[in-house]
Design a protein around this motif. Sequence first.
Motif, PDB file in Angstrom:
ATOM      1  N   GLN A  56      57.583  79.289  -8.458  1.00 20.53           N
ATOM      2  CA  GLN A  56      57.887  79.300  -7.035  1.00 20.53           C
ATOM      3  C   GLN A  56      59.278  78.740  -6.752  1.00 20.53           C
ATOM      4  OE1 GLN A  56      54.586  77.108  -5.381  1.00 20.53           O
ATOM      5  NE2 GLN A  56      53.392  78.979  -5.030  1.00 20.53           N
ATOM      6  N   GLY A  57      59.661  77.696  -7.471  1.00 16.42           N
ATOM      7  CA  GLY A  57      60.988  77.108  -7.296  1.00 16.42           C
ATOM      8  C   GLY A  57      62.094  78.079  -7.686  1.00 16.42           C
ATOM      9  N   ALA A  58      61.917  78.777  -8.804  1.00 21.77           N
ATOM     10  CA  ALA A  58      62.923  79.751  -9.239  1.00 21.77           C
ATOM     11  C   ALA A  58      63.034  80.903  -8.246  1.00 21.77           C
ATOM     12  CB  ALA A  58      62.565  80.283 -10.627  1.00 21.77           C
ATOM     13  N   GLN A  59      61.902  81.347  -7.715  1.00 23.66           N
ATOM     14  CA  GLN A  59      61.936  82.441  -6.741  1.00 23.66           C
ATOM     15  C   GLN A  59      62.563  82.011  -5.423  1.00 23.66           C
ATOM     16  OE1 GLN A  59      57.886  83.801  -6.574  1.00 23.66           O
ATOM     17  NE2 GLN A  59      58.128  85.119  -8.373  1.00 23.66           N
ATOM     18  N   SER A  60      62.275  80.794  -4.970  1.00 22.32           N
ATOM     19  CA  SER A  60      62.864  80.333  -3.708  1.00 22.32           C
ATOM     20  C   SER A  60      64.362  80.120  -3.846  1.00 22.32           C
ATOM     21  CB  SER A  60      62.174  79.064  -3.214  1.00 22.32           C
ATOM     22  OG  SER A  60      62.439  77.981  -4.082  1.00 22.32           O
ATOM     23  N   LYS A  61      64.816  79.616  -5.006  1.00 20.29           N
ATOM     24  CA  LYS A  61      66.255  79.463  -5.244  1.00 20.29           C
ATOM     25  C   LYS A  61      66.933  80.824  -5.233  1.00 20.29           C
ATOM     26  CE  LYS A  61      69.593  77.816  -8.635  1.00 20.29           C
ATOM     27  NZ  LYS A  61      69.777  77.258  -9.981  1.00 20.29           N
ATOM     28  N   SER A  62      66.315  81.803  -5.860  1.00 24.09           N
ATOM     29  CA  SER A  62      66.870  83.155  -5.882  1.00 24.09           C
ATOM     30  C   SER A  62      66.928  83.735  -4.470  1.00 24.09           C
ATOM     31  CB  SER A  62      66.029  84.046  -6.791  1.00 24.09           C
ATOM     32  OG  SER A  62      66.469  85.378  -6.731  1.00 24.09           O
ATOM     33  N   ASN A  63      65.875  83.506  -3.686  1.00 24.98           N
ATOM     34  CA  ASN A  63      65.843  84.007  -2.310  1.00 24.98           C
ATOM     35  C   ASN A  63      66.924  83.364  -1.446  1.00 24.98           C
ATOM     36  OD1 ASN A  63      63.732  85.710  -2.897  1.00 24.98           O
ATOM     37  ND2 ASN A  63      62.160  84.318  -2.126  1.00 24.98           N
ATOM     38  N   GLU A  64      67.119  82.055  -1.605  1.00 27.99           N
ATOM     39  CA  GLU A  64      68.154  81.359  -0.837  1.00 27.99           C
ATOM     40  C   GLU A  64      69.543  81.906  -1.178  1.00 27.99           C
ATOM     41  OE1 GLU A  64      67.793  77.196  -1.630  1.00 27.99           O
ATOM     42  OE2 GLU A  64      65.783  77.082  -0.775  1.00 27.99           O
ATOM     43  N   LEU A  65      69.808  82.107  -2.470  1.00 23.56           N
ATOM     44  CA  LEU A  65      71.111  82.633  -2.874  1.00 23.56           C
ATOM     45  C   LEU A  65      71.282  84.082  -2.433  1.00 23.56           C
ATOM     46  CD1 LEU A  65      71.502  80.991  -6.399  1.00 23.56           C
ATOM     47  CD2 LEU A  65      72.699  80.400  -4.290  1.00 23.56           C
ATOM     48  N   ALA A  66      70.188  84.844  -2.365  1.00 23.21           N
ATOM     49  CA  ALA A  66      70.273  86.225  -1.893  1.00 23.21           C
ATOM     50  C   ALA A  66      70.655  86.263  -0.420  1.00 23.21           C
ATOM     51  CB  ALA A  66      68.946  86.943  -2.112  1.00 23.21           C
ATOM     52  N   VAL A  67      70.089  85.349   0.362  1.00 19.83           N
ATOM     53  CA  VAL A  67      70.434  85.269   1.781  1.00 19.83           C
ATOM     54  C   VAL A  67      71.904  84.876   1.943  1.00 19.83           C
ATOM     55  CG1 VAL A  67      70.004  83.973   3.916  1.00 19.83           C
ATOM     56  CG2 VAL A  67      68.095  84.824   2.567  1.00 19.83           C
ATOM     57  N   GLN A  68      72.343  83.916   1.130  1.00 18.78           N
ATOM     58  CA  GLN A  68      73.747  83.513   1.187  1.00 18.78           C
ATOM     59  C   GLN A  68      74.677  84.662   0.799  1.00 18.78           C
ATOM     60  OE1 GLN A  68      74.310  80.025  -1.223  1.00 18.78           O
ATOM     61  NE2 GLN A  68      73.088  78.716   0.124  1.00 18.78           N
ATOM     62  N   ALA A  69      74.268  85.444  -0.194  1.00 21.89           N
ATOM     63  CA  ALA A  69      75.088  86.587  -0.609  1.00 21.89           C
ATOM     64  C   ALA A  69      75.137  87.650   0.490  1.00 21.89           C
ATOM     65  CB  ALA A  69      74.539  87.201  -1.900  1.00 21.89           C
ATOM     66  N   ALA A  70      74.021  87.861   1.169  1.00 21.59           N
ATOM     67  CA  ALA A  70      73.968  88.867   2.225  1.00 21.59           C
ATOM     68  C   ALA A  70      74.790  88.461   3.444  1.00 21.59           C
ATOM     69  CB  ALA A  70      72.523  89.127   2.637  1.00 21.59           C
ATOM     70  N   THR A  71      74.835  87.159   3.727  1.00 20.04           N
ATOM     71  CA  THR A  71      75.590  86.694   4.892  1.00 20.04           C
ATOM     72  C   THR A  71      77.057  86.426   4.576  1.00 20.04           C
ATOM     73  OG1 THR A  71      74.953  84.398   4.439  1.00 20.04           O
ATOM     74  CG2 THR A  71      73.562  85.666   5.975  1.00 20.04           C
ATOM     75  N   ALA A  88      63.046  86.314 -12.327  1.00 16.37           N
ATOM     76  CA  ALA A  88      62.348  87.463 -12.922  1.00 16.37           C
ATOM     77  C   ALA A  88      61.727  87.097 -14.264  1.00 16.37           C
ATOM     78  CB  ALA A  88      63.304  88.635 -13.074  1.00 16.37           C
ATOM     79  N   LEU A  89      62.469  86.359 -15.086  1.00 13.01           N
ATOM     80  CA  LEU A  89      61.952  85.986 -16.407  1.00 13.01           C
ATOM     81  C   LEU A  89      60.800  84.995 -16.312  1.00 13.01           C
ATOM     82  CD1 LEU A  89      65.228  85.707 -18.503  1.00 13.01           C
ATOM     83  CD2 LEU A  89      63.424  87.408 -18.722  1.00 13.01           C
ATOM     84  N   THR A  90      60.898  84.000 -15.416  1.00 20.59           N
ATOM     85  CA  THR A  90      59.788  83.048 -15.296  1.00 20.59           C
ATOM     86  C   THR A  90      58.538  83.723 -14.752  1.00 20.59           C
ATOM     87  OG1 THR A  90      60.606  82.323 -13.132  1.00 20.59           O
ATOM     88  CG2 THR A  90      61.227  80.983 -15.031  1.00 20.59           C
ATOM     89  N   THR A  91      58.718  84.656 -13.822  1.00 20.09           N
ATOM     90  CA  THR A  91      57.562  85.391 -13.297  1.00 20.09           C
ATOM     91  C   THR A  91      56.938  86.249 -14.386  1.00 20.09           C
ATOM     92  OG1 THR A  91      58.558  85.440 -11.099  1.00 20.09           O
ATOM     93  CG2 THR A  91      56.798  87.014 -11.525  1.00 20.09           C
ATOM     94  N   GLU A  92      57.768  86.943 -15.155  1.00 18.88           N
ATOM     95  CA  GLU A  92      57.259  87.793 -16.242  1.00 18.88           C
ATOM     96  C   GLU A  92      56.531  86.958 -17.288  1.00 18.88           C
ATOM     97  OE1 GLU A  92      58.975  90.828 -19.671  1.00 18.88           O
ATOM     98  OE2 GLU A  92      60.279  90.210 -18.023  1.00 18.88           O
ATOM     99  N   MET A  93      57.091  85.786 -17.631  1.00 18.10           N
ATOM    100  CA  MET A  93      56.454  84.921 -18.620  1.00 18.10           C
ATOM    101  C   MET A  93      55.107  84.418 -18.101  1.00 18.10           C
ATOM    102  SD  MET A  93      57.597  81.270 -20.228  1.00 18.10           S
ATOM    103  CE  MET A  93      57.310  80.444 -18.682  1.00 18.10           C
ATOM    104  N   PHE A  94      55.060  84.005 -16.836  1.00 20.41           N
ATOM    105  CA  PHE A  94      53.819  83.492 -16.272  1.00 20.41           C
ATOM    106  C   PHE A  94      52.742  84.569 -16.220  1.00 20.41           C
ATOM    107  CE2 PHE A  94      51.003  82.143 -12.833  1.00 20.41           C
ATOM    108  CZ  PHE A  94      50.698  80.875 -13.262  1.00 20.41           C
ATOM    109  N   VAL A  95      53.117  85.772 -15.836  1.00 23.05           N
ATOM    110  CA  VAL A  95      52.149  86.876 -15.778  1.00 23.05           C
ATOM    111  C   VAL A  95      51.656  87.222 -17.184  1.00 23.05           C
ATOM    112  CG1 VAL A  95      51.907  89.337 -15.238  1.00 23.05           C
ATOM    113  CG2 VAL A  95      52.980  87.804 -13.604  1.00 23.05           C
ATOM    114  N   THR A  96      52.558  87.199 -18.166  1.00 26.75           N
ATOM    115  CA  THR A  96      52.153  87.481 -19.546  1.00 26.75           C
ATOM    116  C   THR A  96      51.176  86.427 -20.053  1.00 26.75           C
ATOM    117  OG1 THR A  96      54.267  88.552 -19.986  1.00 26.75           O
ATOM    118  CG2 THR A  96      52.998  87.831 -21.893  1.00 26.75           C
TER     119      THR A  96
END
Length: 113
Positions: A56-71, A88-96
């Motif tokens: 969740q932390g990795a995804q929220s950091k990615s989302n925050e930076l995506a918003v910053q990139a868009a603005t 993406a990698l942490t999510t893939e590892m967790f799902v695996t």
Amino acid sequence: MTFPIGGISIPSFPTVPAVGGAGGIGGAAAATEAPAVSATENGFADVLTGAIENVQGAQSKSNELAVQAATGDLKDVHDYMIAAQEAALTTEMFVTLKNKAVEAFTEIMRMPI
């Protein structure tokens, strides 16, 4: 011995105390007792909770930076690309790992009693 996996540490197994000589009946009784688990050792639920929080932390950091990139507020686009790949990698590892745990549980349930 711990094996760090993307912020997840697996606690080591407690050691069994050594048994005394042939006349060490008291030592044998002490070796059969269950070792005490200290409060600092993580249980399975703690490790699982930590892994979910890590994803969740990795995804929220990615989302925050995506918003910053868009603005247009992001100074370095590389930061967003790295954070997105980490998420993406942490999510893939967790799902695996989840799929392997479900597969192991299914195999255990198929075992004849």
